[in-house]
Design a protein around this motif. Structure first.
Motif: not given
Length: 544
Positions: A1-5, A386-387, A525-528, A541-542
């Motif tokens: 999973m890619r996220t970005e603060p 989160y966005t 939702l699973e990614k959140l 950012l999700i």
């Protein structure tokens, strides 16, 4: 999973100071901070040493079990209730019930509570249970009755249920007509784009509607569907079983009401001394308690003779009568934003409370009140935010060179600049030139008129303004016609703004979970639930 603060302001300097620990005076108002591991252990020790200041865990578990068996009978939830019975502490969050959970920030609160409980278990070595406090006692129907989703043509649509006729009672006590619930679901089905997940979503929401006749029950059923497997325990503050447990605390709040008022005023003064304005009104003589009178929830104020009344003076109760209600009919009483934290801490073994920025600001006024009641404020945990960025939105961002920061801070300017880059005719410059030429051409005529008669000077100036207004109007219409040549591209850019920053604000404050479930099923939702958790809060950012 890619996220970005990403860095987003909290919106309130006071909350920013607390989250970032940039003002020792602000942190002192709370007495602890979640970034300090030792503070978690200190709070845990306090809970273990002061069990006498709370509802007995067996009685609490019985009330929670009765409610969750009706709303949220999932094995993980029932197991967590038994853990509470055995003495497990909780991380609690909450929100007024909203249609199909309301805006996404409600989902973020639940996700944060689950993550914080998991984090706390690792820190303390104790099993910590996440709890969601449904503020069913609130009566702000206009805030609770609607949901926003994106229609197929990338337009924001509001789906709502009108408030039934009757007094301003709590959301939990406001009964909905089945046809009104069915109509809202039909409207939702009509505006949502077709997808492989749409039928599953609508079937679930319809099933829950059949089982409940109030917004809080519908809300609880949806929340249980989303988070039951995560063990999220639900509680409705207006549930009769919970109200019965709260009777002793209502009695204490009435008996010590003057001391509580003085405590709130001390906290208010301390806050002002630090240079911050309080976000809640500490009104003189306010009892900070509501009473249900003839199905209306009304705030009480104190009289000099010790009695209590509402502002309209349609309800007046002696101190003795109010104490009798607290002991025998606690379901007729309700807390406000200043007494709810105390009641929550009396009812639950709260290790930490997950709060949004506005709530953190309210809680700055409660530190002295906790001490006045012989209690200690729990750890205050800033809610994560989160966005959600879907693949289609990300693709359009790359195509038009739009960053999240661009969308948040300068979207209108970027959109206009993009259009201007494609203006091969130089519309703005040519209209500006035409206007300047006309003014130069018209100036001698204005001077001539004024020389003939002084009164014509104002008339000629007004005439010039009208002509320039017409030139500006033609420029506007010409730009609009030019923009229509790029309708498809502009719609794509506007779609990005609508997805990430709808109505000029955070995604979490507008869009409803149904929007994302319809597009992605449970995967979003699973990614959140896998997203990063920071004890001091933050925004990510999700990428879906």
């Amino acid at each position: 999973m890619r996220t970005e603060p990403v860095r987003l302001p909290f919106g309130q300097p006071l909350v920013e100071a607390y989250a970032k620990r940039s003002h020792p005076g602000v942190e002192a108002l709370f007495g602890s901070h979640p970034a300090e591991e030792s503070h978690w252990h200190r709070r845990m020790n306090w809970l273990e040493a002061h069990g006498d200041k709370r509802v007995q865990p067996e009685r609490l578990a019985d009330a929670l079990l009765a409610y969750n068996k009706r709303m949220n009978a999932v094995p993980a939830v029932l197991a967590n209730i038994e853990a509470i019975r055995a003495g497990a502490p909780v991380v609690v969050t909450g929100q007024q019930a909203g249609l199909w959970t309301g805006p996404l920030l409600v989902i973020h609160k639940a996700v944060t509570a689950i993550a914080a409980a998991r984090e706390a278990s690792g820190l303390t070595g104790k099993h910590v249970v996440p709890v969601f406090w449904i503020a069913g006692e609130d009566h702000d129907w206009d805030e609770a009755n609607h949901a926003y989703v994106r229609a197929a043509e990338d337009k924001l649509v509001r789906v709502a249920i009108d408030r039934p006729a009757g007094g301003r009672t709590s959301v939990s006590r406001t009964k909905l007509a089945k046809p009104a619930m069915a109509e809202a679901l039909q409207r939702l089905g009509a505006v949502l784009p077709d997808s492989e997940f749409k039928r599953e979503l609508l079937d679930a929401l319809s099933r829950f509607a059949a089982d409940h006749d109030d917004l809080s029950g519908w809300f609880a059923a949806v929340l249980g569907w989303l988070f039951g497997k995560q063990g999220l325990v639900l509680l409705d503050s207006d549930d009769a079983g919970i109200r019965a447990l709260e009777a002793p605390m209502f009695t204490a709040m009435i008996e010590r009401n003057d001391a509580l008022e003085a405590a709130y005023k001390r906290s208010e003064a301390a806050l002002r001394e630090l240079g911050f304005a309080p976000s809640a009104d500490v009104a003189d003589g306010c009892a900070n308690l509501f009473v249900f009178e003839a199905d209306e929830r009304t705030l009480l104020y104190k009289e000099t003779d010790g009695s209590f009344r509402n502002r309209k003076e349609t309800c007046r109760l002696s101190r003795g009568e109010l104490l009798r209600i607290a002991a025998e009919e606690p379901q007729r009483l309700s807390n406000n934003v200043l007494t709810r934290p105390l009641m929550q801490d009396y009812l639950l073994p709260v290790l930490g409370a997950v709060l949004g920025p506005g709530e953190i600001a309210y809680w700055t006024l409660t530190g002295e009140a906790f001490r006045a009641m012989g209690m200690e404020m729990p750890l205050i945990l800033p809610r994560m935010s989160y966005t959600l960025v879907d693949a289609a939105t990300e693709k359009q961002m790359a195509k038009y060179g739009l960053s999240f920061d661009d969308v948040v801070h300068r979207y209108a300017d970027r959109r206009e600049a993009w259009l201007k880059e494609r203006d091969e005719l130089g519309i703005e410059e040519r209209f500006a030139e035409a206007g300047a030429q006309f003014e130069a051409l018209y100036a001698p005529v204005m001077r001539l008129s004024a020389s003939v008669e002084k009164g014509l000077e104002a008339l000629s100036a007004n005439n010039l303004r009208r002509i320039l207004d017409q030139i500006a109007y033609l420029e506007k219409r010409t730009k609009e016609a030019h923009a229509r040549r790029f309708d498809a591209a502009l719609r794509q850019q506007d779609g990005v703004a609508l997805a990430l920053w709808p109505e000029g604000g955070p995604q979490e404050r507008t869009l409803n979970m149904a929007d994302f479930w319809n597009r992605f099923g449970a995967s979003w939702l699973e990614k959140l639930l896998e997203a990063p958790y920071d004890r001091s809060g933050g925004h990510y950012l999700i990428f879906l």
